[in-house]
Design an enzyme around this catalytic site. Structure first.
Site: not given
Length: 188
Positions: A88-89, A91, A93, A155
């Site tokens: 979760s880039g 943080g 989600t 990504e």
């Protein structure tokens, strides 16, 4: 290739290299040891992060590790001794937060990959591998740091990080390239 295109490639590659240079190798090694010692591994990520995570799951399978992807019909239940690897880039989600709670409640270890050390997901994680890259949570205004759009730097960094982790896991597990290749599907 035009000079402009060459410059864009160079900039993007420099950005990815800069992000990965700031990832702590000791934490990468610790994450690899956690995965190598897991009873089973289940992985999850949303959107394009999910594509990177699924690719990593394929390589974990090639390494002979017991791995499944959330949403596949053959995903087993999690429990003690298992690792839930989740990306979760940003943080925050909601699906990730819910699944992390399910994994925690089942006794599994949550291994998080994120760009947000202070995000809600990091607070739920047992182990956080920080990837300091622009995500969709930081791609506008003064917070924008990349020539690439939205969460592409995060990504792309995931892809390269996962490839390095595969090499480290290959050494940890003693798998040969031939053994990995033998596990590749013949159904293509």
């Amino acid at each position: 290739m035009s000079d402009k295109s060459k410059s864009l490639f160079e900039t993007a590659l420099d950005e990815l290299g800069g992000v990965l240079a700031r990832v702590d190798e000791h934490w990468i090694d610790a994450a690899c040891k956690m995965l190598a010692g897991a009873r089973q591994i289940v992985v999850y990520g949303c959107g394009r992060e999910g594509l990177q995570v699924r690719g990593f799951a394929m390589r974990l399978y090639h390494l002979g590790l017991p791995v499944a992807v959330v949403g596949d019909m053959t995903t087993p239940p999690l429990g003690p001794g298992d690792v839930f690897l989740v990306s979760s880039g940003p943080g925050e989600t909601s699906t990730v937060l819910t699944l992390m709670q399910v994994a925690h409640d089942a006794g599994a270890t949550n291994l998080l990959l994120t760009a947000q050390a202070d995000g809600s997901a990091a607070k739920r994680a047992d182990f956080t591998l920080l990837i300091p890259a622009q995500t969709m949570a930081s791609d506008q205004g003064a917070r924008k740091t990349s020539v690439l759009p939205m969460g592409s730097v995060f990504e792309g960094a995931l892809f390269l990080l996962f490839e390095v982790m595969v090499l480290k896991l290959k050494d940890l597990t003693g798998q040969s390239p031939d053994a990995m290749r033998a596990r590749h599907t013949n159904m293509e």
